[in-house]
Design a protein around this motif. Sequence first.
Motif, short mmCIF file in Angstrom:
data_model
loop_
_atom_site.label_atom_id
_atom_site.label_comp_id
_atom_site.label_asym_id
_atom_site.label_seq_id
_atom_site.Cartn_x
_atom_site.Cartn_y
_atom_site.Cartn_z
N ILE A 22 0.98 -0.93 -0.15
CA ILE A 22 0.14 -0.17 -0.02
C ILE A 22 0.84 1.33 0.01
O ILE A 22 0.66 2.12 -0.79
N ALA A 23 2.09 1.22 0.75
CA ALA A 23 2.72 2.50 0.92
C ALA A 23 3.34 2.65 -0.30
O ALA A 23 3.58 3.77 -1.02
N ARG A 24 3.72 1.65 -1.11
CA ARG A 24 4.50 1.71 -2.34
C ARG A 24 3.55 2.18 -3.46
O ARG A 24 4.21 3.20 -4.20
N GLU A 25 2.34 1.64 -3.28
CA GLU A 25 1.56 2.17 -4.36
C GLU A 25 1.13 3.47 -4.09
O GLU A 25 0.78 4.38 -5.08
N LEU A 26 1.05 4.13 -2.77
CA LEU A 26 0.57 5.31 -2.56
C LEU A 26 1.73 6.14 -3.32
O LEU A 26 1.14 7.33 -3.37
N ARG A 27 2.85 5.95 -3.31
CA ARG A 27 3.94 6.72 -4.07
C ARG A 27 3.97 6.60 -5.63
O ARG A 27 4.89 7.31 -6.15
N GLY A 28 3.09 5.66 -5.86
CA GLY A 28 3.28 5.51 -7.31
C GLY A 28 4.53 4.74 -7.68
O GLY A 28 4.91 4.95 -8.95
N LEU A 29 5.16 3.90 -6.88
CA LEU A 29 6.12 3.39 -7.29
C LEU A 29 6.12 1.91 -7.68
O LEU A 29 5.52 1.42 -7.04
N THR A 30 7.21 1.48 -8.54
CA THR A 30 7.33 -0.05 -8.73
C THR A 30 8.15 -0.61 -7.76
O THR A 30 8.91 0.14 -6.96
#
Length: 369
Positions: A22-30
């Motif tokens: 969730i945290a990674r997707e929150l920042r729009g990162l792969t």
Amino acid sequence: MSHVELDAADIAALFDRNRLRIARELRGLTQVELARETGSVTSASVSQFENGHTRPSGATLRRLSVALRVPLSFFAAPARPPQPGGATGFFRSLRSTSPRDRHQALAYVQLARELALEVEKFVALPELDLPRVQPPVTEETDSAEIETLAQETRKHWGIPPGPINDVIRTVERHGIITVRFLVGLEKVDAFSVNFPDRPIIALSADKNSRDRSRFDAAHELGHLVMHGNEQAGTKQTEDQAHAFASAFLMPADDIRDELPSRADWPTLLYLKEKWHASIASLIVRARRLNVMDEKAYTQAWKALSARGWRKKEPGNLGKPEAPVLLRRALDVAEEYGILFTKILEQGGLPENDIRIILDRPEDRPRVEI
């Protein structure tokens, strides 16, 4: 013990792989991009952490916390588990929005749900009162059935005949969380997530049109009432939600006799002011109720396009309706000495992102020089 009292080793022991995703997707990162951001964690390690094959050490969690700009405590398993299989949103078009944008939008909505669950530990929110159709409607469900479902929803909620004064306030009174936020996702329109405990409607903050925003909210309500998560993203599902919104906002028995049989602009502008509905939606409603025939309907749309009104209509209805439930709940909590920052610390929630969701700027006094 609250999350705020835990150290890095404790968090590592309570690590929840879904929280990292969730945290990674929150920042729009792969996963590769996140690894690059940390400078010391490999993408293979990130993948293993998210798959549950290994757990990060306390030191690695600190690096991930800095790279993702979330509190270290965010990575601890939440008190209430997420929806099985992850959140599924009802997006208008899966083709026009990238998976990255959808995942980022869903991550924000999951934060909104967690904020609501944290606030509920201190403040009683309205009980969820959503008349979900069981089983959900199918592709074969006709327009007459959808008209009936919209009217039954109004009746269930005790909405009187005529225009609804405030659509967002109406859904929030019945326990549905509504948020309006701008996170730079221009291609992500309004969407909803049918969480069993607290469904959430997310509205676009850059759609500065009261009538269209009301229709968006009613459209998403239609999804929550009629559809299962497995139906998200189909044209048929979207058409049904449009039909529900139209019937919910403009009940046939209340508006049929007011609608013109042709493109009568003064009448349509008057009805726009009365019903707080766009001219375009009024024309569609007139055709759906057979007040306009096909020829008059086609001519109305051509005239609307020729005037440039499909992009910007005349008749300013004022600012879009605003979500108030979460903000008022936080205000009530603070009146009883439960600070906003304390609620965020208890849930390990990132303050800047929560402020974006609430459209609540930082309230510390600023030094002017």
